[in-house]
Motif scaffolding. Structure first.
Motif, PDB file in Angstrom:
ATOM      1  N   VAL A 176      45.683  36.430  32.518  1.00 29.56           N
ATOM      2  CA  VAL A 176      44.239  35.680  32.196  1.00 29.56           C
ATOM      3  C   VAL A 176      43.837  34.734  33.050  1.00 29.56           C
ATOM      4  CG1 VAL A 176      43.120  34.905  29.998  1.00 29.56           C
ATOM      5  CG2 VAL A 176      45.317  36.190  29.570  1.00 29.56           C
ATOM      6  N   GLU A 177      42.767  34.604  33.483  1.00 30.87           N
ATOM      7  CA  GLU A 177      42.011  33.766  34.414  1.00 30.87           C
ATOM      8  C   GLU A 177      40.712  33.357  34.043  1.00 30.87           C
ATOM      9  OE1 GLU A 177      42.184  34.066  39.353  1.00 30.87           O
ATOM     10  OE2 GLU A 177      42.704  35.741  38.091  1.00 30.87           O
ATOM     11  N   GLU A 178      40.429  32.286  34.423  1.00 37.17           N
ATOM     12  CA  GLU A 178      39.216  31.566  34.512  1.00 37.17           C
ATOM     13  C   GLU A 178      38.305  32.432  35.352  1.00 37.17           C
ATOM     14  OE1 GLU A 178      35.668  29.469  34.878  1.00 37.17           O
ATOM     15  OE2 GLU A 178      37.081  29.260  36.569  1.00 37.17           O
ATOM     16  N   THR A 188      39.683  43.438  40.746  1.00 38.20           N
ATOM     17  CA  THR A 188      39.157  43.929  39.177  1.00 38.20           C
ATOM     18  C   THR A 188      39.161  42.823  38.539  1.00 38.20           C
ATOM     19  OG1 THR A 188      40.152  46.002  39.857  1.00 38.20           O
ATOM     20  CG2 THR A 188      39.820  45.587  37.397  1.00 38.20           C
ATOM     21  N   VAL A 189      38.064  42.786  37.724  1.00 40.36           N
ATOM     22  CA  VAL A 189      38.159  42.048  36.266  1.00 40.36           C
ATOM     23  C   VAL A 189      38.041  43.054  35.209  1.00 40.36           C
ATOM     24  CG1 VAL A 189      36.766  40.461  35.035  1.00 40.36           C
ATOM     25  CG2 VAL A 189      36.982  40.266  37.325  1.00 40.36           C
ATOM     26  N   TYR A 190      39.214  43.347  34.390  1.00 38.38           N
ATOM     27  CA  TYR A 190      39.324  44.319  33.380  1.00 38.38           C
ATOM     28  C   TYR A 190      38.021  44.024  32.187  1.00 38.38           C
ATOM     29  CZ  TYR A 190      43.512  46.325  35.665  1.00 38.38           C
ATOM     30  OH  TYR A 190      44.109  46.988  36.467  1.00 38.38           O
ATOM     31  N   ALA A 191      38.205  42.858  31.736  1.00 41.19           N
ATOM     32  CA  ALA A 191      37.381  42.438  30.525  1.00 41.19           C
ATOM     33  C   ALA A 191      37.705  41.199  30.460  1.00 41.19           C
ATOM     34  CB  ALA A 191      37.915  43.255  29.335  1.00 41.19           C
ATOM     35  N   ASP A 213      48.923  43.251  40.547  1.00 35.84           N
ATOM     36  CA  ASP A 213      47.778  43.829  40.040  1.00 35.84           C
ATOM     37  C   ASP A 213      46.530  42.840  40.204  1.00 35.84           C
ATOM     38  OD1 ASP A 213      45.996  45.936  39.098  1.00 35.84           O
ATOM     39  OD2 ASP A 213      46.226  45.257  37.072  1.00 35.84           O
ATOM     40  N   ALA A 214      46.870  41.498  40.083  1.00 38.97           N
ATOM     41  CA  ALA A 214      45.806  40.436  40.032  1.00 38.97           C
ATOM     42  C   ALA A 214      45.638  40.037  41.560  1.00 38.97           C
ATOM     43  CB  ALA A 214      45.844  39.392  38.949  1.00 38.97           C
ATOM     44  N   GLY A 215      46.570  40.426  42.302  1.00 43.81           N
ATOM     45  CA  GLY A 215      46.399  39.997  43.685  1.00 43.81           C
ATOM     46  C   GLY A 215      46.804  38.426  43.815  1.00 43.81           C
ATOM     47  N   LEU A 216      47.787  37.885  42.831  1.00 50.19           N
ATOM     48  CA  LEU A 216      48.282  36.650  42.970  1.00 50.19           C
ATOM     49  C   LEU A 216      49.679  36.699  43.568  1.00 50.19           C
ATOM     50  CD1 LEU A 216      46.860  35.431  39.387  1.00 50.19           C
ATOM     51  CD2 LEU A 216      46.031  34.553  41.756  1.00 50.19           C
ATOM     52  N   PRO A 217      50.064  35.683  44.028  1.00 48.68           N
ATOM     53  CA  PRO A 217      51.420  35.415  44.493  1.00 48.68           C
ATOM     54  C   PRO A 217      52.654  35.536  43.403  1.00 48.68           C
ATOM     55  CG  PRO A 217      50.442  33.351  44.720  1.00 48.68           C
ATOM     56  CD  PRO A 217      49.518  34.183  44.175  1.00 48.68           C
ATOM     57  N   GLU A 218      53.878  35.756  43.948  1.00 49.03           N
ATOM     58  CA  GLU A 218      54.816  35.745  42.718  1.00 49.03           C
ATOM     59  C   GLU A 218      55.087  34.086  42.694  1.00 49.03           C
ATOM     60  OE1 GLU A 218      58.040  38.217  42.833  1.00 49.03           O
ATOM     61  OE2 GLU A 218      56.858  40.190  43.196  1.00 49.03           O
ATOM     62  N   LEU A 219      55.165  33.356  43.696  1.00 46.47           N
ATOM     63  CA  LEU A 219      55.401  31.841  43.448  1.00 46.47           C
ATOM     64  C   LEU A 219      54.010  31.238  43.579  1.00 46.47           C
ATOM     65  CD1 LEU A 219      58.361  31.352  45.781  1.00 46.47           C
ATOM     66  CD2 LEU A 219      58.358  31.405  43.413  1.00 46.47           C
ATOM     67  N   ALA A 220      53.854  30.485  42.404  1.00 41.25           N
ATOM     68  CA  ALA A 220      52.421  29.860  42.166  1.00 41.25           C
ATOM     69  C   ALA A 220      52.016  29.016  43.349  1.00 41.25           C
ATOM     70  CB  ALA A 220      52.371  28.980  40.864  1.00 41.25           C
ATOM     71  N   ALA A 279      37.362  33.348  29.831  1.00 37.40           N
ATOM     72  CA  ALA A 279      38.522  33.846  30.318  1.00 37.40           C
ATOM     73  C   ALA A 279      38.583  35.432  30.399  1.00 37.40           C
ATOM     74  CB  ALA A 279      39.748  33.465  29.317  1.00 37.40           C
ATOM     75  N   VAL A 280      38.925  36.003  31.480  1.00 35.21           N
ATOM     76  CA  VAL A 280      39.205  37.295  31.731  1.00 35.21           C
ATOM     77  C   VAL A 280      40.653  37.794  32.215  1.00 35.21           C
ATOM     78  CG1 VAL A 280      36.775  37.385  32.349  1.00 35.21           C
ATOM     79  CG2 VAL A 280      38.586  36.931  33.981  1.00 35.21           C
ATOM     80  N   ILE A 281      40.678  39.153  32.131  1.00 36.14           N
ATOM     81  CA  ILE A 281      42.099  39.563  32.280  1.00 36.14           C
ATOM     82  C   ILE A 281      41.733  40.233  33.756  1.00 36.14           C
ATOM     83  CG2 ILE A 281      43.701  41.264  31.737  1.00 36.14           C
ATOM     84  CD1 ILE A 281      43.086  40.784  28.978  1.00 36.14           C
ATOM     85  N   THR A 282      42.606  39.868  34.764  1.00 37.38           N
ATOM     86  CA  THR A 282      42.732  40.242  36.227  1.00 37.38           C
ATOM     87  C   THR A 282      43.701  41.214  36.462  1.00 37.38           C
ATOM     88  OG1 THR A 282      43.442  38.396  36.860  1.00 37.38           O
ATOM     89  CG2 THR A 282      41.019  38.610  36.765  1.00 37.38           C
ATOM     90  N   GLY A 283      44.978  41.263  35.638  1.00 33.41           N
ATOM     91  CA  GLY A 283      46.234  41.948  36.142  1.00 33.41           C
ATOM     92  C   GLY A 283      46.744  42.269  34.827  1.00 33.41           C
ATOM     93  N   ILE A 284      47.313  43.601  34.823  1.00 34.88           N
ATOM     94  CA  ILE A 284      48.063  44.232  33.583  1.00 34.88           C
ATOM     95  C   ILE A 284      49.244  44.638  34.447  1.00 34.88           C
ATOM     96  CG2 ILE A 284      48.194  45.906  31.983  1.00 34.88           C
ATOM     97  CD1 ILE A 284      44.891  46.344  32.433  1.00 34.88           C
ATOM     98  N   GLY A 285      50.551  44.207  33.583  1.00 38.24           N
ATOM     99  CA  GLY A 285      51.838  44.937  34.040  1.00 38.24           C
ATOM    100  C   GLY A 285      52.235  45.487  32.590  1.00 38.24           C
TER     101      GLY A 285
END
Length: 419
Positions: A247-249, A260-263, A96-103, A14-20
């Motif tokens: 948090v993303e696989e 970006t993969v933060y950590a 920040d993670a480059g993901l859509p607002e609607l899943a 599990a990694v963190i790819t977006g921060i708000g």
């Protein structure tokens, strides 16, 4: 990829790819980071209500926040400011993670946030309407806007995240517990999870509840009111805001070409003191140290390899001393560098712990540790290695620690992902 127990197959990472970030330090990660590097104090007189009748008049507020810039009016009138801050932080994290607002895959997305006090401003307004209004009624949304799980439910609906959703209530420690639970969900097969939390404990009712603990600072000077680990420490300053994370696989993130993969959330630990948090009485550091050790052990990280510790930093002398004792128990007589910025923003309960995680992630990304906000004169037993300048540093691992009122302890180990 690490493997689990024999026959269990590879463990999903599990990694963190977006921060708000939506906090007194600013809206967005850039504003937050610039504030911390500059050491700008954002504590000031409470403006969300008139605090003149209270012994505490200071707080950390999110300046110039307009909920309508982040969510439609219908949802604004149905929810509390605490949830408005969550709407904003979530939009920033997804972008920040480059993901859509609607899943695009609703059952592949989940929400697991922390919560402490719920919708204070909304609840107070409606109860005053009940007590004072001629109709003696409350609005239709009182029961859900005040509810401690309101933000999780509203974010799930707004973004159509229909995976396993939940809320963790452990006061400040919950901001880290939510990340730990997000890792569990990723390992069980949910590729994207929102974690973290926001808070708004700034209403007359909420402030009165906090005053009862005897732990709030009554100092009227914003520059001196909140002094964790300092000989002049006299309590904490309340605050609103916090941070939300994607948090993303790891393989899922790499497959979609994430920028970006933060950590990696590499380890976590939780324990409980079974003690009431109050203005007097002994404070035991044993279980707090145990939570830190659990985080290190689960990450298979030697204590000597930790580059920075972000502490709870309550600003109450006996709690600060016990936190320093816990760090020495885990790390020996010379713990890693310690950095905390709560003296600049206030203590936002679970939102504050999430904000500490955001700070650690940005330190890892930029290779810079922001200077700790104090202490000017460390209290007896609190002479830790506080970061005094913001020069370049190797930041590959960070341990973030938090204590929740009435005995909750949590720690999370973040580790940079090579690449």
């Amino acid at each position: 990829m690490p493997f689990g127990p024999a026959g269990a197959g590879p463990v999903r990472r599990a990694v963190i790819t977006g921060i708000g970030v939506v906090a007194p330090s600013g809206i967005g990660v850039d504003a937050h980071w610039k504030c911390l590097l500059a050491g700008q104090n954002r504590i000031g007189r409470i403006t969300l209500f008139d605090p003149s009748r209270y012994p505490v008049t200071l707080a950390g507020e999110v300046a110039d926040f307009d909920a309508l810039q982040h969510v439609d009016n219908r949802r604004v009138v149905q929810t509390d400011r605490w949830t408005h801050l969550g709407f904003a932080a979530t939009r920033l994290a997804l972008a920040d993670a480059g993901l859509p607002e609607l899943a695009d895959d609703p059952y592949g997305y989940a929400v697991t946030l922390a919560s402490a006090s719920g919708g204070n401003l909304f609840g107070q307004r409606e109860l005053q309407r009940l007590w004072r209004g001629p109709g003696r009624t409350v609005g239709a949304y009182q029961s859900i806007a005040w509810f401690y799980a309101a933000s999780v439910g509203q974010l799930s609906i707004r973004h159509q995240f229909k995976g396993p959703c939940g809320v963790l209530a452990a006061e400040t420690a919950g901001g880290l517990d939510s990340l730990a639970h997000a890792v569990r969900l990723v390992r069980r097969g949910t590729p994207v999870v929102l974690a973290g939390g926001t808070e708004c404990p700034l209403s007359p009712y909420a402030l009165t509840c906090q005053l009862r603990s005897g732990l709030l600072s009554t100092c009227p000077d914003p520059e001196r009111a909140y002094r964790p680990f300092d000989a002049a420490a006299g309590g904490y300053v309340p605050a609103e805001g916090g941070a939300i994370f994607v948090v993303e696989e790891l393989e899922h993130a790499l497959a979609r070409g994430v920028d970006t993969v933060y950590a990696e959330v590499a380890g976590w630990g939780a324990s409980h003191d079974a003690r009431h948090t109050g203005s007097s009485g002994a404070v035991d550091s044993v279980q707090y140290a145990r939570a830190m050790r659990l985080a290190l052990d689960r990450a298979s990280v030697d204590p000597a390899s930790v580059d920075v510790v972000v502490p709870d930093a309550l600003g109450v002398p006996r709690y600060d001393r016990s936190e320093a004792d816990a760090l020495r128990t885990v790390f020996g007589s010379r713990p890693p560098p310690v950095s905390t910025q709560k003296a600049l923003t206030g203590r936002a309960h679970q939102g504050g712990a999430a904000l500490d995680v955001a700070t650690a992630l940005l330190a890892m990304r930029h290779g810079v540790l922001p200077p700790t906000a104090g202490p000017d004169r460390p209290a007896a037993g609190c002479d830790l290695d506080f970061v005094r300048d913001s020069g370049p540093r190797r930041v590959a691992t960070a341990l973030v620690c938090a204590r929740g009122f009435d005995g909750f302890n949590s720690a999370v180990l973040l580790r940079r992902v090579p690449g």
